[in-house]
Design a protein around this motif. Structure first.
Motif, PDB file in Angstrom:
ATOM      1  N   ALA A   6       0.835  -1.204   0.000  1.00 37.58           N
ATOM      2  CA  ALA A   6       0.000   0.000   0.000  1.00 37.58           C
ATOM      3  C   ALA A   6       0.866   1.249   0.000  1.00 37.58           C
ATOM      4  CB  ALA A   6      -0.930  -0.005   1.204  1.00 37.58           C
ATOM      5  N   LEU A   7       1.918   1.249   0.804  1.00 37.16           N
ATOM      6  CA  LEU A   7       2.817   2.402   0.849  1.00 37.16           C
ATOM      7  C   LEU A   7       3.537   2.599  -0.481  1.00 37.16           C
ATOM      8  CD1 LEU A   7       2.438   3.512   3.590  1.00 37.16           C
ATOM      9  CD2 LEU A   7       4.756   2.826   4.193  1.00 37.16           C
ATOM     10  N   ASP A   8       3.909   1.496  -1.107  1.00 39.15           N
ATOM     11  CA  ASP A   8       4.590   1.584  -2.402  1.00 39.15           C
ATOM     12  C   ASP A   8       3.672   2.189  -3.459  1.00 39.15           C
ATOM     13  OD1 ASP A   8       6.735   1.211  -4.170  1.00 39.15           O
ATOM     14  OD2 ASP A   8       5.876  -0.701  -4.863  1.00 39.15           O
ATOM     15  N   LEU A   9       2.421   1.734  -3.495  1.00 42.34           N
ATOM     16  CA  LEU A   9       1.467   2.304  -4.458  1.00 42.34           C
ATOM     17  C   LEU A   9       1.160   3.765  -4.150  1.00 42.34           C
ATOM     18  CD1 LEU A   9      -1.096  -0.555  -5.112  1.00 42.34           C
ATOM     19  CD2 LEU A   9       0.522   0.448  -6.713  1.00 42.34           C
ATOM     20  N   PHE A  10       1.036   4.080  -2.862  1.00 43.10           N
ATOM     21  CA  PHE A  10       0.773   5.464  -2.475  1.00 43.10           C
ATOM     22  C   PHE A  10       1.938   6.362  -2.859  1.00 43.10           C
ATOM     23  CE2 PHE A  10       0.600   8.941   0.645  1.00 43.10           C
ATOM     24  CZ  PHE A  10      -0.662   9.426   0.353  1.00 43.10           C
ATOM     25  N   GLN A  11       3.153   5.900  -2.638  1.00 45.02           N
ATOM     26  CA  GLN A  11       4.335   6.675  -3.004  1.00 45.02           C
ATOM     27  C   GLN A  11       4.410   6.872  -4.517  1.00 45.02           C
ATOM     28  OE1 GLN A  11       8.039   4.794  -2.030  1.00 45.02           O
ATOM     29  NE2 GLN A  11       9.232   6.633  -2.398  1.00 45.02           N
ATOM     30  N   ALA A  12       4.105   5.833  -5.276  1.00 43.93           N
ATOM     31  CA  ALA A  12       4.105   5.951  -6.733  1.00 43.93           C
ATOM     32  C   ALA A  12       3.024   6.917  -7.207  1.00 43.93           C
ATOM     33  CB  ALA A  12       3.921   4.577  -7.367  1.00 43.93           C
ATOM     34  N   ALA A  13       1.865   6.906  -6.544  1.00 42.94           N
ATOM     35  CA  ALA A  13       0.781   7.817  -6.925  1.00 42.94           C
ATOM     36  C   ALA A  13       1.162   9.264  -6.643  1.00 42.94           C
ATOM     37  CB  ALA A  13      -0.497   7.449  -6.181  1.00 42.94           C
ATOM     38  N   ILE A  14       1.730   9.516  -5.475  1.00 44.47           N
ATOM     39  CA  ILE A  14       2.144  10.883  -5.140  1.00 44.47           C
ATOM     40  C   ILE A  14       3.228  11.353  -6.094  1.00 44.47           C
ATOM     41  CG2 ILE A  14       3.273  12.290  -3.365  1.00 44.47           C
ATOM     42  CD1 ILE A  14       0.374  11.705  -2.760  1.00 44.47           C
ATOM     43  N   TRP A  15       4.192  10.493  -6.382  1.00 49.25           N
ATOM     44  CA  TRP A  15       5.266  10.867  -7.302  1.00 49.25           C
ATOM     45  C   TRP A  15       4.712  11.172  -8.691  1.00 49.25           C
ATOM     46  CZ3 TRP A  15       9.776  12.848  -7.140  1.00 49.25           C
ATOM     47  CH2 TRP A  15      10.601  12.815  -8.251  1.00 49.25           C
ATOM     48  N   THR A  16       3.754  10.384  -9.150  1.00 48.22           N
ATOM     49  CA  THR A  16       3.152  10.619 -10.467  1.00 48.22           C
ATOM     50  C   THR A  16       2.420  11.954 -10.500  1.00 48.22           C
ATOM     51  OG1 THR A  16       2.905   8.239 -10.792  1.00 48.22           O
ATOM     52  CG2 THR A  16       1.579   9.664 -12.191  1.00 48.22           C
ATOM     53  N   ASN A  78       0.220   1.064 -15.561  1.00 49.06           N
ATOM     54  CA  ASN A  78       0.766  -0.278 -15.772  1.00 49.06           C
ATOM     55  C   ASN A  78       1.242  -0.890 -14.461  1.00 49.06           C
ATOM     56  OD1 ASN A  78       0.275  -0.301 -18.522  1.00 49.06           O
ATOM     57  ND2 ASN A  78       2.274   0.578 -19.011  1.00 49.06           N
ATOM     58  N   LEU A  79       1.824  -0.070 -13.579  1.00 47.79           N
ATOM     59  CA  LEU A  79       2.249  -0.563 -12.272  1.00 47.79           C
ATOM     60  C   LEU A  79       1.056  -1.058 -11.463  1.00 47.79           C
ATOM     61  CD1 LEU A  79       4.445  -0.825  -9.988  1.00 47.79           C
ATOM     62  CD2 LEU A  79       3.735   1.471  -9.316  1.00 47.79           C
ATOM     63  N   VAL A  80      -0.015  -0.279 -11.440  1.00 46.71           N
ATOM     64  CA  VAL A  80      -1.206  -0.675 -10.685  1.00 46.71           C
ATOM     65  C   VAL A  80      -1.822  -1.938 -11.271  1.00 46.71           C
ATOM     66  CG1 VAL A  80      -3.553   0.016 -10.062  1.00 46.71           C
ATOM     67  CG2 VAL A  80      -1.687   1.654  -9.853  1.00 46.71           C
ATOM     68  N   PHE A  81      -1.942  -2.000 -12.586  1.00 40.82           N
ATOM     69  CA  PHE A  81      -2.535  -3.185 -13.198  1.00 40.82           C
ATOM     70  C   PHE A  81      -1.672  -4.417 -13.014  1.00 40.82           C
ATOM     71  CE2 PHE A  81      -5.212  -0.525 -16.336  1.00 40.82           C
ATOM     72  CZ  PHE A  81      -6.225  -0.450 -15.417  1.00 40.82           C
ATOM     73  N   SER A  82      -0.360  -4.263 -13.028  1.00 40.08           N
ATOM     74  CA  SER A  82       0.503  -5.418 -12.802  1.00 40.08           C
ATOM     75  C   SER A  82       0.385  -5.908 -11.357  1.00 40.08           C
ATOM     76  CB  SER A  82       1.956  -5.080 -13.130  1.00 40.08           C
ATOM     77  OG  SER A  82       2.500  -4.194 -12.193  1.00 40.08           O
ATOM     78  N   ARG A  83       0.195  -4.976 -10.421  1.00 43.04           N
ATOM     79  CA  ARG A  83      -0.018  -5.382  -9.025  1.00 43.04           C
ATOM     80  C   ARG A  83      -1.353  -6.088  -8.869  1.00 43.04           C
ATOM     81  NH1 ARG A  83       3.097  -2.595  -5.039  1.00 43.04           N
ATOM     82  NH2 ARG A  83       5.135  -2.425  -5.991  1.00 43.04           N
TER      83      ARG A  83
END
Length: 88
Positions: A6-16, A78-83
């Motif tokens: 969850a933290l990894d996805l949240f960090q990727a979302a904020i960075w995006t 793509n990151l979210v869909f791969s997860r």
């Protein structure tokens, strides 16, 4: 899904979001500083003078950086869909 995922996805979302909004916000800040300097030098204190150049600068910047922003959003998608596909 655990906390690390969850933290990894949240960090990727904020960075995006930051990377996608960065060019437009940066252009608005630069144009705003230039207009503020112009207003301070000429003592023209018209509030509406700042809006049109900022809007034009932001629209031009969005038009130029659209492929970059689209690729960043595509990478995140793509990151979210791969997860999702791997079952988190």
């Amino acid at each position: 899904m655990n906390e690390a995922d969850a933290l990894d996805l949240f960090q990727a979302a904020i960075w995006t979001v930051l990377v996608s909004a960065g060019p437009a916000v940066g252009a608005a800040m630069i144009v705003g500083l230039i207009i503020a300097l112009f207003q301070a030098l000429t003592q023209v204190q018209e509030a509406t003078l700042t809006f049109v150049p900022k809007i034009v600068a932001v629209l031009v910047t969005i038009g130029i950086s659209a492929p970059f922003v689209g690729s960043q959003i595509s990478i995140f998608t793509n990151l979210v869909f791969s997860r999702i596909q791997s079952g988190f």
